[in-house]
Enzyme design. Structure first.
Site, PDB file in Angstrom:
ATOM      1  N   LYS A  55     -42.887  66.328  56.982  1.00  0.00           N
ATOM      2  CA  LYS A  55     -42.568  66.948  55.688  1.00  0.00           C
ATOM      3  C   LYS A  55     -42.062  68.374  55.884  1.00  0.00           C
ATOM      4  CE  LYS A  55     -46.065  63.879  54.304  1.00  0.00           C
ATOM      5  NZ  LYS A  55     -45.372  62.927  53.455  1.00  0.00           N
ATOM      6  N   ASP A  97     -56.459  67.940  56.359  1.00  0.00           N
ATOM      7  CA  ASP A  97     -55.186  67.231  56.484  1.00  0.00           C
ATOM      8  C   ASP A  97     -54.159  68.063  55.717  1.00  0.00           C
ATOM      9  OD1 ASP A  97     -52.940  65.670  56.223  1.00  0.00           O
ATOM     10  OD2 ASP A  97     -53.932  63.987  55.222  1.00  0.00           O
ATOM     11  N   TRP A 144     -54.283  59.909  50.168  1.00  0.00           N
ATOM     12  CA  TRP A 144     -54.436  60.140  51.611  1.00  0.00           C
ATOM     13  C   TRP A 144     -55.863  60.467  51.971  1.00  0.00           C
ATOM     14  CZ3 TRP A 144     -50.882  57.731  53.890  1.00  0.00           C
ATOM     15  CH2 TRP A 144     -49.627  57.630  53.292  1.00  0.00           C
TER      16      TRP A 144
END
Ligand SMILES: Cc1ncc(COP(=O)(O)O)c(C=O)c1O
Length: 362
Positions: free
Chosen positions: A196, A172, A102
């Site tokens: 999540k 992030d 990511w």
């Protein structure tokens, strides 16, 4: 049918009280005579939801007054694109730590901006099985931002310490959002896809220092300009009302049933310890992908079997026994147990017992 033990990496397990409340509210929301997904985002009923969600987030993270809380559709990936456009003008340099799949995406977006990406450290050559010591990295005080992925969902590593930077630190936090107390004043921005730890997929929650918004150049599309999200209270266009509603219920559960982030963090560490202890006890059978314990994630625990031929067997047997979503990401292989906030301790206890039993039977 009994609900199974859900270890998917995202979309992921949600708190049962939140799901049960949503079941009712989908049919009729707060005596409005219609369901929550049928209500106008301009209605008082939805406005109350948004206000409550933001208030809960502020209480949980103790977010200072000079930060805004926004919802942006398109998830964390959209935020990576927006950050590159909004904060990396021509000639500017953003510094990024490449700690996994990511982070690579965030770097790619900065490389598409008018400025440049400076990768201060990369774990690519180790297939992201390691993290750097952030105190040993050098940062440019004038960087547009320094970017870090706090929890690496795919590799299963997590930063338990953040770098000290003069430039705004952008984090992030998609896969460890609201999982531990943080000093928000140290960050320029904390953002993450909510699928999540907070709710269904499709949106990012963004906690951003207001003064940074003044750096955004004019002339961007309004959908890509965070100033517009701030000015319009995330309602320039129709937001994902259902997502925000579920985030509210999840935060309510976190506040009222778990008792806040200190307690959540303690519970997350307890769940992690169950699996870590198992890996220690059966180190000739299981092998954590992240060898250094202090780099391991307490949200996504990645591991392999020394006998890799048994991996498909164990995944199949686990699935049959009601443990869902344990297959590791295709780039890492092996197994991954995503044990997010809402994954009950009982699920991890049962999984640990299953894994122990598997050793005895093989
Ligand atoms: C750490 C991290 N960042 C970003 C993303 C991408 O999120 P989204 O699908 O919301 O764009 C993910 C998705 O799994 C992730 O785990």
């Amino acid at each position: 049918m009994a609900r199974k033990h859900n270890f998917f990496a995202g979309p992921a397990v949600m708190p049962v009280p939140a799901i049960k409340q949503a079941q009712k509210d989908l049919y009729e929301f707060k005596e409005t005579g219609i369901g929550l997904a049928e209500i106008s985002h301009r209605s008082k009923a939805f406005d109350d939801v948004l206000i409550e969600t933001i208030a809960r987030a502020k209480r949980l993270y103790k977010i200072p007054e000079d930060y805004s809380i926004l919802f942006v559709q398109g998830g964390a990936s959209m935020m990576m694109a927006i950050n590159a456009l909004d904060f990396v003008p021509e000639g500017a340099v953003a510094q990024l730590i490449d700690s996994g799949r990511w982070s690579e995406r965030a770097i790619k977006e900065v490389n598409r901006s008018k400025g440049t990406a400076d990768v201060v450290w990369s774990g690519k050559e180790y297939n992201y099985s390691k993290l750097p010591n952030v105190d040993e990295l050098e940062f440019n005080d004038n960087a547009a931002f320094v970017h870090i992925t706090s929890n690496n969902t795919v590799a299963g590593s997590q930063f338990h310490k953040f770098p000290q930077t003069k430039a705004p630190l952008f984090v992030d936090a998609s896969s460890d959002f609201f999982s531990r107390p943080l000093d928000i004043s140290k960050f320029g921005m904390l953002y993450g896809g909510v699928q999540k730890n907070l709710g269904p997929s499709g949106s990012a929650m963004v906690i951003v220092k207001k003064e940074l918004l003044e750096r955004i150049p004019d002339g961007l599309s309004e959908m890509l300009d965070l100033r517009i999200y701030d000015k319009k209270n995330s309602m320039y266009n129709t937001p994902s009302t259902f997502v925000i509603y579920m985030v509210n219920l999840t935060l309510k559960w976190l506040e009222e049933e778990i008792g806040g982030l200190d307690k959540m963090y303690a519970l997350n560490l307890k769940k992690q310890a169950l699996l870590n202890d198992l890996f220690d006890k059966y180190s000739d059978f299981y092998k954590p992908v992240i060898s250094k314990k202090e780099d391991r994630s307490y949200m996504n625990m990645t591991f392999r079997l020394h006998n890799q031929e048994l991996e498909s067997v164990i995944i199949k047997k686990a699935t049959d026994a009601g443990f869902i979503g344990l297959k590791g990401h295709r780039s890492v292989g092996g197994l991954r147990a995503s044990i997010y906030n809402s994954c009950p301790l009982e699920s991890v206890q049962k999984l640990t017992a299953f894994l122990e039993n598997f050793v005895h039977n093989h």
